[in-house]
Design a protein around this motif. Structure first.
Motif, short mmCIF file in Angstrom:
data_model
loop_
_atom_site.label_atom_id
_atom_site.label_comp_id
_atom_site.label_asym_id
_atom_site.label_seq_id
_atom_site.Cartn_x
_atom_site.Cartn_y
_atom_site.Cartn_z
N HIS A 43 0.84 -1.21 0.00
CA HIS A 43 0.00 0.00 0.00
C HIS A 43 0.87 1.25 0.00
O HIS A 43 0.63 2.19 -0.77
CB HIS A 43 -0.92 0.00 1.22
CG HIS A 43 -1.72 1.25 1.37
ND1 HIS A 43 -2.80 1.54 0.55
CD2 HIS A 43 -1.60 2.31 2.22
CE1 HIS A 43 -3.32 2.71 0.90
NE2 HIS A 43 -2.61 3.20 1.90
N GLN A 79 2.54 1.79 -3.40
CA GLN A 79 1.63 2.34 -4.41
C GLN A 79 1.47 3.85 -4.23
O GLN A 79 1.47 4.61 -5.20
CB GLN A 79 0.28 1.65 -4.32
CG GLN A 79 0.32 0.19 -4.79
CD GLN A 79 -1.00 -0.52 -4.59
OE1 GLN A 79 -1.91 0.00 -3.93
NE2 GLN A 79 -1.13 -1.72 -5.13
N LYS A 80 1.35 4.28 -2.98
CA LYS A 80 1.20 5.72 -2.71
C LYS A 80 2.48 6.48 -3.07
O LYS A 80 2.43 7.57 -3.66
CB LYS A 80 0.84 5.95 -1.24
CG LYS A 80 -0.52 5.40 -0.83
CD LYS A 80 -1.65 6.07 -1.60
CE LYS A 80 -3.01 5.56 -1.15
NZ LYS A 80 -4.12 6.18 -1.93
#
Length: 223
Positions: free
Chosen positions: A32, A35-36
């Motif tokens: 996560h 991805q950010k």
């Protein structure tokens, strides 16, 4: 540039890459988060890195009182010539390899286009600085034009697969995506600043430089 300088820069990038691997193993850099960070890299730091490269080059030329408009134009011609040769080479190689009809366009695409954006710009900036990045951005603008036109025709041609015409395939080219990708926008803004000699407030220029400098280490951590 001495080879020792290049080796030193590459070792630094490799060490940051190893740190990224360690952070992932320690679960401090999960999927996560990656991805950010990738979105920040592509939408914020890379465009600002482009703008900073063109702005720094403009200031350097203003100090030297020289004009490089002719050399910039030649760079565009060299880039188009390079990709023209790559297209010819791809056709020769696929003819020699004789892949299946369904894979032929894939092999042509892989021969013409490389991964020169996500990893290419950070490496160029780290090894050759903003001057190298300035020239890389110009050369890569031709890559962006071709990968979203010829590349889409090669890889996205559902019309070709169904026996449609080339015209139908050309209609599938994502012109909006071609013109509005963050890297293209950053390069366009940088070229505008460079060509029109637009001065930026020091605080704005310094902010672009500071955030742009995050691109190389951030890219290595993500990789």
């Amino acid at each position: 540039m001495e080879i020792s300088v290049i080796i030193t820069q590459m070792v630094k990038l490799f060490l940051i890459l190893c740190l990224g691997y360690a952070l992932a193993r320690l679960e401090l850099l999960d999927q996560h988060t990656k991805q950010k960070l990738t979105k920040i890299l592509l939408h914020v730091t890379t465009p600002l890195m482009m703008i900073d490269a063109f702005y720094d080059r403009m200031n350097m030329l203003n100090t030297q009182q020289t004009d490089t408009s002719e050399s910039v134009g030649m760079l565009f011609l060299y880039s188009f010539a390079f990709y023209f040769l790559m297209i010819l080479l791809s056709l020769i190689l696929t003819a020699l390899m004789r892949p299946s009809k369904s894979d032929k366009r894939l092999y042509i695409f892989m021969t013409i286009f490389g991964n020169v954006g996500f990893m290419g710009f950070p490496v160029v900036q780290s090894v050759y600085g903003t001057e190298g990045l300035f020239y890389a951005a110009i050369l890569n603008s031709v890559f962006n034009i071709l990968v979203y036109t010829i590349g889409v025709i090669l890889m996205g041609g559902t019309a070709q697969a169904s026996g449609g015409s080339i015209k139908e395939t050309v209609r599938q080219i994502p012109w909006k995506k071609l013109l509005l990708t963050p890297a293209v926008i950053g390069t366009a803004v940088g070229i505008l600043i460079f060509v029109c000699r637009i001065p930026l407030p020091d605080v704005v220029a310094d902010t672009c430089g500071t955030l742009g400098d995050l691109t190389s280490p951030l890219a290595m951590l993500i990789v």
